[in-house]
Design an enzyme around this catalytic site. Sequence first.
Site, PDB file in Angstrom:
ATOM      1  N   TYR A 155      52.885  60.903  85.859  1.00 52.46           N
ATOM      2  CA  TYR A 155      53.498  60.683  85.782  1.00 52.46           C
ATOM      3  C   TYR A 155      53.805  59.080  85.790  1.00 52.46           C
ATOM      4  O   TYR A 155      54.398  58.410  85.046  1.00 52.46           O
ATOM      5  CB  TYR A 155      55.472  61.300  86.119  1.00 52.46           C
ATOM      6  CG  TYR A 155      55.469  62.168  85.107  1.00 52.46           C
ATOM      7  CD1 TYR A 155      56.478  62.397  84.047  1.00 52.46           C
ATOM      8  CD2 TYR A 155      54.229  63.956  85.443  1.00 52.46           C
ATOM      9  CE1 TYR A 155      56.419  64.049  83.402  1.00 52.46           C
ATOM     10  CE2 TYR A 155      55.213  64.481  84.909  1.00 52.46           C
ATOM     11  CZ  TYR A 155      56.366  64.995  83.788  1.00 52.46           C
ATOM     12  OH  TYR A 155      55.710  65.978  82.984  1.00 52.46           O
ATOM     13  N   LYS A 222      48.630  72.807  93.858  1.00 51.46           N
ATOM     14  CA  LYS A 222      47.752  73.238  93.236  1.00 51.46           C
ATOM     15  C   LYS A 222      45.995  72.361  94.178  1.00 51.46           C
ATOM     16  O   LYS A 222      45.896  72.195  93.748  1.00 51.46           O
ATOM     17  CB  LYS A 222      47.389  72.700  91.960  1.00 51.46           C
ATOM     18  CG  LYS A 222      46.376  73.765  91.943  1.00 51.46           C
ATOM     19  CD  LYS A 222      46.165  74.779  91.955  1.00 51.46           C
ATOM     20  CE  LYS A 222      45.020  75.599  90.361  1.00 51.46           C
ATOM     21  NZ  LYS A 222      45.299  77.231  90.422  1.00 51.46           N
ATOM     22  N   ASP A 267      50.148  77.665  90.509  1.00 48.96           N
ATOM     23  CA  ASP A 267      49.826  79.710  89.806  1.00 48.96           C
ATOM     24  C   ASP A 267      51.016  81.037  90.226  1.00 48.96           C
ATOM     25  O   ASP A 267      51.904  81.596  89.269  1.00 48.96           O
ATOM     26  CB  ASP A 267      48.778  79.443  89.286  1.00 48.96           C
ATOM     27  CG  ASP A 267      47.468  79.943  90.559  1.00 48.96           C
ATOM     28  OD1 ASP A 267      47.608  79.160  91.112  1.00 48.96           O
ATOM     29  OD2 ASP A 267      46.612  79.621  90.316  1.00 48.96           O
ATOM     30  N   ASP A 291      58.273  69.403  86.606  1.00 51.88           N
ATOM     31  CA  ASP A 291      58.516  70.012  85.479  1.00 51.88           C
ATOM     32  C   ASP A 291      58.341  71.142  84.866  1.00 51.88           C
ATOM     33  O   ASP A 291      58.899  71.609  83.704  1.00 51.88           O
ATOM     34  CB  ASP A 291      57.540  69.062  84.674  1.00 51.88           C
ATOM     35  CG  ASP A 291      58.132  68.486  82.817  1.00 51.88           C
ATOM     36  OD1 ASP A 291      59.233  68.621  82.905  1.00 51.88           O
ATOM     37  OD2 ASP A 291      57.317  67.606  82.546  1.00 51.88           O
TER      38      ASP A 291
END
Length: 401
Positions: A155, A222, A267, A291
């Site tokens: 972003y 992640k 995940d 998000d």
Amino acid sequence: MEMKLPEEGKIAEVRGGKLEVPDEPIVAVIEGDGIGREVIPVAIRVADRAVELAYGGKRGIIWWELLAGKKALKEKGELLPKETIEGIATVKLALKGPLETPVGSGHRSLNVTLRKVLDLYANVRPVQYYGAPTPFAYADKVDFIIFRENTEDVYAGIEWKAFTEEARKVLEFLEREFGIKVREDSGLSLKPISKFATQRIMRKALQWAVDKGRRVVTIMHKGNIMKFTEGAFREWCYEVAEKEFSEYVSIGEEKPGKILVNDRIADNMFQQIIIKPWAYDVIVTPNLNGDYISDAAAALVGGVGMASGLNLGDYIALAEPVHGTAPDIAGKGIANPSAAILSVALLLEYMGWIEATELIRKALRKTIESGKVTADLAKPGEKALKTEEFAEEVIKAMEGL
């Protein structure tokens, strides 16, 4: 144009490192685009009535309209006037509706711009069940809050369009300096995650957990793939917990009277909130993960029409519903104002007006559980309320508490 404050009301002030809110604070309002012009006014009506009921006229909000989006473009000739940014920075408390952002071209997101220029680095999104229809079996077990880092990650807007001269130069640099070969027809994006931004979002989340009596803080990342960005995010978060909150937390192991701090791969986190939502309490994430997980979590309790948000800096608070402008239903008076109502309740909570906050939340739950809902929540054949009708039912429920 010079900024002109309302003649009534007072500005919230920072004293001794804390925000002090007067009994009649000035709160900035941006109605926004699309359904924002419908849901924000009714949310304000609900808030005003809650404050009146909770404090018997001893407190009241002075709402001050500022412009952004299409209304600003029409009246001021620009999408985000300077006086709007200065106004929010001055009064420190604000409520905003959704602002339209083109997909793939045009101006950058005004929502992202506001967060960046005001340094609203924490996007706080509570996820709780209020009785909305949902196929999720464990909806009533969902009660966690997401702290999404708001200023970095993809972003940050560092991109190069495919086939441009700029992209070619970056591709050549990567191959020449690092031996990294990327397809020449690639668009490129740079993902910055800094120690500074990571640690202040973790600090904000941990302080919230301490202040609100929360029991678990989970770092979502992640880091198994992006070791030097999201992996670093994980390590820097743990560092804050260990060095600054050691008296309150336990790392990786549950201990009586301590806040458990742990982490989950991104995940796996999506699976975890579905199969064991009760195990999660406060979730801290980089921007993009935040998000994604926010919308997925909202789906568990009825969708983004039920999702509230609060953008926080060190002291400035900008509340906004998570949903977009919904142009397909804008102007029809059928939008669900629940997210806007919950957002203003979240702002009241930040202000320390807990009694008014609880009135709104209890009344909203009571209204929805009684089957008085807007079209998005109505069952087949069930009568759906208009936006304003729903808000009136919430107000009636407050008056009956």
